[in-house]
Design an enzyme around this catalytic site. Structure first.
Site, mmCIF file in Angstrom:
data_model
loop_
_atom_site.group_PDB
_atom_site.id
_atom_site.type_symbol
_atom_site.label_atom_id
_atom_site.label_comp_id
_atom_site.label_asym_id
_atom_site.label_seq_id
_atom_site.Cartn_x
_atom_site.Cartn_y
_atom_site.Cartn_z
ATOM 1 C CD GLU A 177 33.631 75.631 -49.945
ATOM 2 O OE1 GLU A 177 34.516 76.029 -50.640
ATOM 3 O OE2 GLU A 177 32.282 76.117 -51.468
ATOM 4 C CG ASP A 199 27.838 75.293 -49.205
ATOM 5 O OD1 ASP A 199 28.303 74.692 -48.641
ATOM 6 O OD2 ASP A 199 27.164 76.572 -50.215
#
Ligand SMILES: [Zn+2]
Length: 374
Positions: free
Chosen positions: A137, A76
């Protein structure tokens, strides 16, 4: 030592749109790339658990040697990462200034793919390799927190997700608790009957005013920046709340502070006759790699082989390495050559980026040197 293939792979991935919770397009590409390298690839259930469109990608490749080594990065990126147009200037890659670059953390992803690709190409016997590409994350290391580790065998690994030049390793990082306190007093007319009320706001202030906060010691801190009192101006406050966090690189100290916090607030609540609810959650445990850990010694040896300066440092935040360590896989964060991440000024020093691939390959080979044939 320009590595054009590595650069092209990086450009391919950063120009594939993704954001935390919406990593599927990147995950699909990485799944194919891992399969092409002989990995068996699965996706865990982090997607539905966290409300995203994609889970953590887990790749496993059996080797000829005993032992197992893990590599991880996150898929991400920060919200401003759609339509990235990388621009190269003097050996440094930037975005066009309107978006982030997403070198955090696709440079790490590419370093891992390149290192594994080259290690396989060398034809030397390899250990079992495990790759975990995580989701979500950035919002708070959520993907790795719910990672299904049941299929993993590694006891050590490297999380390619740190700023700084190659050779920088994050060996320590705080664990964090979030803390939410809600106090219930009793409303009363502030003009006519203040003595009939119980002032929850005043109790909250008393708790915070007498609580140890800020820097508690060299590796422990706490902070309570969010205060709430919900009432009308002419009514005694019957509902107050405050929220914050505590961090320490030492789990024992962190737990000790949480116990102190709980006792402190409950004592004042009793004195003030307010109801109290305390909600706490361990966001992630501390990262605390020792100089005698194999993961540390291997990194040092790999840097020596490559004549890179070995630079172990503490970090200030949580990363996937914290959660992996909490799940029994001792990990270090690895500098990938990027800086100013999370901003439109983010950049990636290409020479360092290329070295990151070499470092991954050398970590595999150095680890392989400690393994035996099966
Ligand atoms: Zn990152």
């Amino acid at each position: 030592m320009r590595n054009e293939a590595m650069l092209q792979e990086f450009i391919e991935l950063v120009t594939t749109d993704a954001v935390s919770g919406q990593e599927k397009l990147v995950a699909d590409k990485l799944t194919e790339k891992l399969k092409a390298l002989g990995f068996t690839v699965t996706m865990d259930d982090a997607g539905p658990k966290l409300g995203g469109n994609c889970g953590n990608v887990i790749g496993i490749r059996e080797g000829e040697l005993d032992g197992s080594l893990l590599f991880s990065s996150h898929m991400d990126r920060m919200p401003n990462g759609f339509g990235i147009k990388p621009v190269e200037r003097d050996g440094v890659l930037y975005s066009d200034g309107t978006t982030i670059l997403s070198a955090d953390d696709l440079s790490g992803v590419c370093a891992i793919l390149e290192g594994i690709r080259q290690a396989i190409a060398s034809g030397k016997p390899l250990p079992r390799l495990e790759v975990v590409f995580t989701v979500q994350e950035e919002p708070g290391v959520w993907g790795s927190a719910v990672l299904d580790t049941s299929v993993l065998q590694s006891k050590l690994g490297y999380v390619f997700d740190a700023t700084g030049n190659i050779g920088r390793f994050v060996v320590k990082g705080p664990g964090r608790y979030t803390i939410d306190v809600t106090l219930t007093g009793k409303a009363a007319h502030a003009g006519a009957d203040p003595e009939k009320g119980i002032d929850a706001a005043k109790a909250a202030c008393k708790m915070l005013a007498t609580l140890a906060t800020g820097r508690l010691d060299f590796e422990t801190v706490s902070n309570f920046p969010i205060l709430e009192g919900i009432t009308a101006r002419n009514s005694v406050c019957d509902h107050a709340a405050f929220r914050g966090e505590a961090r320490s690189r030492d789990l024992e100290k962190l737990e000790k502070y949480m116990k102190y916090f709980d006792e402190h607030c409950r004592k004042i609540a009793a004195e003030c006759n307010v109801g109290i609810e305390i909600e706490t959650e361990l966001s992630y445990p501390p990262l605390n790699v020792k100089e005698t850990d194999q993961v540390y010694l291997l990194a040092k040896a790999a840097c020596e082989k490559l004549a890179f300066t070995f630079n172990p440092e503490p970090g200030g935040g949580g990363m996937d390495a914290n959660n992996l360590a909490g799940k029994g896989i001792t990990c270090m964060g690895v500098g990938c050559g990027y800086a100013k991440n999370h901003t439109t000024d983010e950049y990636l020093v290409l020479e360092e980026f290329f070295k990151a691939g070499l470092l991954c390959q050398t970590l595999i080979e150095t680890y392989a040197g400690t393994c035996r044939s099966k």
